[in-house]
Design a protein around this motif. Structure first.
Motif, PDB file in Angstrom:
ATOM      1  N   LEU A  12     -33.740  96.473  75.591  1.00 12.54           N
ATOM      2  CA  LEU A  12     -34.421  95.239  75.216  1.00 12.54           C
ATOM      3  C   LEU A  12     -35.788  95.607  74.658  1.00 12.54           C
ATOM      4  N   ASP A  13     -36.010  95.316  73.375  1.00 15.53           N
ATOM      5  CA  ASP A  13     -37.278  95.649  72.735  1.00 15.53           C
ATOM      6  C   ASP A  13     -38.430  94.915  73.415  1.00 15.53           C
ATOM      7  N   ARG A  14     -39.449  95.666  73.804  1.00 15.54           N
ATOM      8  CA  ARG A  14     -40.592  95.100  74.531  1.00 15.54           C
ATOM      9  C   ARG A  14     -41.344  94.066  73.700  1.00 15.54           C
ATOM     10  N   ALA A  15     -41.391  94.236  72.398  1.00  8.10           N
ATOM     11  CA  ALA A  15     -42.185  93.351  71.541  1.00  8.10           C
ATOM     12  C   ALA A  15     -41.407  92.127  71.070  1.00  8.10           C
ATOM     13  N   THR A  16     -40.130  92.325  70.689  1.00  5.55           N
ATOM     14  CA  THR A  16     -39.382  91.234  70.070  1.00  5.55           C
ATOM     15  C   THR A  16     -38.422  90.522  71.018  1.00  5.55           C
ATOM     16  N   GLY A  17     -38.042  91.184  72.117  1.00  6.98           N
ATOM     17  CA  GLY A  17     -37.063  90.604  73.027  1.00  6.98           C
ATOM     18  C   GLY A  17     -35.632  90.738  72.535  1.00  6.98           C
ATOM     19  N   ARG A  18     -35.433  91.448  71.416  1.00 10.75           N
ATOM     20  CA  ARG A  18     -34.078  91.655  70.873  1.00 10.75           C
ATOM     21  C   ARG A  18     -33.495  92.961  71.386  1.00 10.75           C
ATOM     22  N   ASP A  34     -30.387  86.266  78.846  1.00 12.38           N
ATOM     23  CA  ASP A  34     -30.786  85.592  77.621  1.00 12.38           C
ATOM     24  C   ASP A  34     -30.671  86.500  76.394  1.00 12.38           C
ATOM     25  N   VAL A  35     -30.358  87.757  76.591  1.00 15.18           N
ATOM     26  CA  VAL A  35     -30.329  88.740  75.512  1.00 15.18           C
ATOM     27  C   VAL A  35     -28.980  88.706  74.807  1.00 15.18           C
ATOM     28  N   ASP A  36     -28.999  88.773  73.490  1.00 16.24           N
ATOM     29  CA  ASP A  36     -27.769  88.864  72.706  1.00 16.24           C
ATOM     30  C   ASP A  36     -27.403  90.344  72.582  1.00 16.24           C
TER      31      ASP A  36
END
Length: 158
Positions: free
Chosen positions: A48-54, A5-7
């Motif tokens: 993958l940033d733990r807080a934002t999911g980006r 799901d990650v861009d």
């Protein structure tokens, strides 16, 4: 969140400054300008940033051994681990760009035995890592091993 799901193709880059300039040069030239930085090899690590999911992209010095890429979470000797390291401990699937090649890898912290071998390799490449280690005390700087997904490593049977 699943990595699918990650861009990964549109990560957040460092704040304006020399690191961002390095990333832009690296990406725009497929590593021709930027892979070697001050005479040492660098890669671009997206976590993958733990807080934002980006996805978040960071340039790092690396060494390579038996198809593995090794990096240090030195943060210039800061008292806390860098954000990218905290991200990969929560989500070990990462994306690497090494020169013109881009691929998925799994990240893990080195064992004590691996740490002994690879710390020496990293400081031979960039002696300032020893200064970072002294400044970071009592924090132990994590040494991270990045194993390419889909390619058998010395201890893996993919």
């Amino acid at each position: 969140m699943h990595a699918l799901d990650v861009d990964w193709d549109h990560p957040t880059d460092p704040r304006p400054g020399p690191r961002l300039d390095h990333v832009h040069a690296y990406v725009s030239t497929a590593g021709a300008d930027g892979h070697l930085w001050h005479g040492v090899p660098t890669l671009l690590l997206s976590t993958l940033d733990r807080a934002t999911g980006r996805a978040v992209r960071t340039p790092l010095i690396y060494c390579e051994d038996a198809g593995r890429h090794i990096v240090l979470a030195s943060a210039y000797g800061a008292p806390d681990h860098p954000r990218w390291y905290r991200n990969l401990t929560a989500h070990p699937e990462v994306r690497l760009q090494v020169g013109s090649a881009t691929f998925t890898a799994l990240a893990r912290t080195a064992t004590p035995q691996e740490r002994e071998v690879y710390w020496e390799m990293m400081t031979a490449l960039w002696p300032l890592f020893d200064d970072d280690r002294a400044a970071a005390r009592p924090r132990e700087i994590p040494l991270v091993i990045l194993d390419r997904v889909g390619r058998p490593g010395p201890d893996r049977q993919d």
